[in-house]
Design a protein around this motif. Structure first.
Motif, PDB file in Angstrom:
ATOM      1  N   LEU A 184      -4.998   3.623  -6.014  1.00 20.64           N
ATOM      2  CA  LEU A 184      -5.666   3.411  -4.870  1.00 20.64           C
ATOM      3  C   LEU A 184      -5.582   4.053  -3.587  1.00 20.64           C
ATOM      4  O   LEU A 184      -4.229   4.109  -3.177  1.00 20.64           O
ATOM      5  N   ASN A 185      -6.387   4.700  -3.083  1.00 14.87           N
ATOM      6  CA  ASN A 185      -6.397   5.165  -1.702  1.00 14.87           C
ATOM      7  C   ASN A 185      -6.416   4.165  -0.520  1.00 14.87           C
ATOM      8  O   ASN A 185      -7.178   3.427  -0.624  1.00 14.87           O
ATOM      9  N   VAL A 186      -5.413   3.883   0.195  1.00 17.13           N
ATOM     10  CA  VAL A 186      -5.526   2.929   1.393  1.00 17.13           C
ATOM     11  C   VAL A 186      -5.324   3.791   2.688  1.00 17.13           C
ATOM     12  O   VAL A 186      -5.520   2.754   3.688  1.00 17.13           O
ATOM     13  N   GLY A 187      -5.451   4.927   2.666  1.00 18.47           N
ATOM     14  CA  GLY A 187      -5.329   5.343   4.036  1.00 18.47           C
ATOM     15  C   GLY A 187      -5.774   6.874   3.608  1.00 18.47           C
ATOM     16  O   GLY A 187      -5.899   7.469   2.747  1.00 18.47           O
ATOM     17  N   ALA A 188      -5.576   7.760   4.704  1.00 17.75           N
ATOM     18  CA  ALA A 188      -5.768   9.118   4.844  1.00 17.75           C
ATOM     19  C   ALA A 188      -4.672  10.037   3.841  1.00 17.75           C
ATOM     20  O   ALA A 188      -5.155  10.909   2.971  1.00 17.75           O
ATOM     21  N   LYS A 189      -3.454   9.574   4.103  1.00 16.54           N
ATOM     22  CA  LYS A 189      -2.463  10.203   3.321  1.00 16.54           C
ATOM     23  C   LYS A 189      -1.681   9.232   2.283  1.00 16.54           C
ATOM     24  O   LYS A 189      -0.661   9.459   2.087  1.00 16.54           O
ATOM     25  N   GLU A 190      -2.147   7.959   2.357  1.00 14.07           N
ATOM     26  CA  GLU A 190      -1.119   6.884   1.788  1.00 14.07           C
ATOM     27  C   GLU A 190      -2.093   6.216   0.561  1.00 14.07           C
ATOM     28  O   GLU A 190      -3.422   6.308   0.357  1.00 14.07           O
ATOM     29  N   ARG A 191      -1.217   6.142  -0.553  1.00 10.57           N
ATOM     30  CA  ARG A 191      -1.916   5.688  -1.588  1.00 10.57           C
ATOM     31  C   ARG A 191      -0.955   4.468  -2.439  1.00 10.57           C
ATOM     32  O   ARG A 191       0.517   4.538  -2.073  1.00 10.57           O
ATOM     33  N   VAL A 192      -1.374   3.742  -3.207  1.00 11.70           N
ATOM     34  CA  VAL A 192      -0.666   2.699  -4.088  1.00 11.70           C
ATOM     35  C   VAL A 192      -1.014   2.976  -5.387  1.00 11.70           C
ATOM     36  O   VAL A 192      -2.259   3.159  -5.781  1.00 11.70           O
ATOM     37  N   VAL A 193       0.189   3.247  -6.134  1.00 14.45           N
ATOM     38  CA  VAL A 193       0.013   3.696  -7.564  1.00 14.45           C
ATOM     39  C   VAL A 193       0.647   2.835  -8.687  1.00 14.45           C
ATOM     40  O   VAL A 193       1.755   2.206  -8.166  1.00 14.45           O
ATOM     41  N   VAL A 194       0.200   2.596  -9.760  1.00 12.69           N
ATOM     42  CA  VAL A 194       0.870   2.129 -10.735  1.00 12.69           C
ATOM     43  C   VAL A 194       1.437   3.046 -11.702  1.00 12.69           C
ATOM     44  O   VAL A 194       0.533   3.849 -12.257  1.00 12.69           O
ATOM     45  N   VAL A 195       2.605   3.124 -11.803  1.00 16.19           N
ATOM     46  CA  VAL A 195       3.286   3.988 -12.778  1.00 16.19           C
ATOM     47  C   VAL A 195       3.947   3.626 -13.932  1.00 16.19           C
ATOM     48  O   VAL A 195       4.675   2.299 -13.582  1.00 16.19           O
ATOM     49  N   GLU A 196       3.739   3.974 -15.134  1.00 17.72           N
ATOM     50  CA  GLU A 196       4.393   3.397 -16.388  1.00 17.72           C
ATOM     51  C   GLU A 196       5.488   4.270 -16.769  1.00 17.72           C
ATOM     52  O   GLU A 196       5.254   5.506 -17.071  1.00 17.72           O
ATOM     53  N   VAL A 197       6.762   3.528 -16.816  1.00 17.61           N
ATOM     54  CA  VAL A 197       7.996   4.161 -17.250  1.00 17.61           C
ATOM     55  C   VAL A 197       8.672   3.613 -18.377  1.00 17.61           C
ATOM     56  O   VAL A 197       9.090   2.404 -17.936  1.00 17.61           O
ATOM     57  N   ASN A 198       8.728   4.060 -19.802  1.00 18.51           N
ATOM     58  CA  ASN A 198       9.235   3.378 -20.739  1.00 18.51           C
ATOM     59  C   ASN A 198       8.717   2.186 -20.825  1.00 18.51           C
ATOM     60  O   ASN A 198       9.469   1.168 -21.084  1.00 18.51           O
ATOM     61  N   GLY A 199       7.573   1.916 -20.630  1.00 14.45           N
ATOM     62  CA  GLY A 199       7.022   0.605 -20.978  1.00 14.45           C
ATOM     63  C   GLY A 199       6.928  -0.485 -19.654  1.00 14.45           C
ATOM     64  O   GLY A 199       6.332  -1.713 -19.803  1.00 14.45           O
ATOM     65  N   ARG A 200       7.669   0.018 -18.748  1.00 11.72           N
ATOM     66  CA  ARG A 200       7.671  -0.786 -17.448  1.00 11.72           C
ATOM     67  C   ARG A 200       6.518  -0.310 -16.545  1.00 11.72           C
ATOM     68  O   ARG A 200       6.541   0.877 -16.548  1.00 11.72           O
TER      69      ARG A 200
END
Length: 146
Positions: free
Chosen positions: A80-96
């Motif tokens: 999700l973009n929250v600014g011009a160069k800022e984002r919030v991301v959800v990343v899955e790493v080994n099930g977490r």
């Protein structure tokens, strides 16, 4: 000296005219030039270029170290973009699943999600049989604006 020069000019003129014995007259200018390719040749060349592009893309995907493959065990779930160069991301790493803040200055872990986000439904094409009538939509829009 002028006699030798005039003789050379006469021999050159005779050679151009074709009257010198043993001299083969030259072909008209442009006779031996390659003809422009026909439509078949142009289409064939275009198809060969397209096949080369697709082939190189396929080869690059399979080469080790290319940036086209996703890393094993790491998956981007949502962004999700929250600014011009800022984002919030959800990343899955080994099930977490981790909530990360990504800025131009760096990446910070914001939260570790206790339960995974629900899977997003796959993208589908619109059903063309149930589209609204364009003429009716246009009339409604024109009535609202008037």
């Amino acid at each position: 000296m002028s006699l030798a020069l005039s003789a050379a000019v006469a021999v050159a003129a005779a050679a151009v005219a074709g009257s010198v014995p043993g001299h083969v007259p030259s072909a008209p200018v442009g006779q031996h030039a390659a003809a422009a390719p026909g439509m078949f040749g142009a289409v064939l060349a275009l198809l060969m270029v397209l096949a080369l592009i697709v082939g190189l893309g396929w080869l690059l995907k399979r080469l080790p170290g290319s940036g086209f493959r996703q890393a094993e065990g790491l998956k981007l779930v949502a962004s999700l973009n929250v600014g011009a160069k800022e984002r919030v991301v959800v990343v899955e790493v080994n099930g977490r699943q981790l909530l990360l803040g990504v800025t131009a200055g760096g990446i910070a872990t914001l939260h570790e999600l206790p339960e995974p986000l629900p899977a997003a439904p796959p993208a589908t094409l619109p059903n063309l049989k149930h589209l609204p009538n364009f003429a009716q939509l246009l009339q409604q829009k024109l009535r609202k604006d008037a």
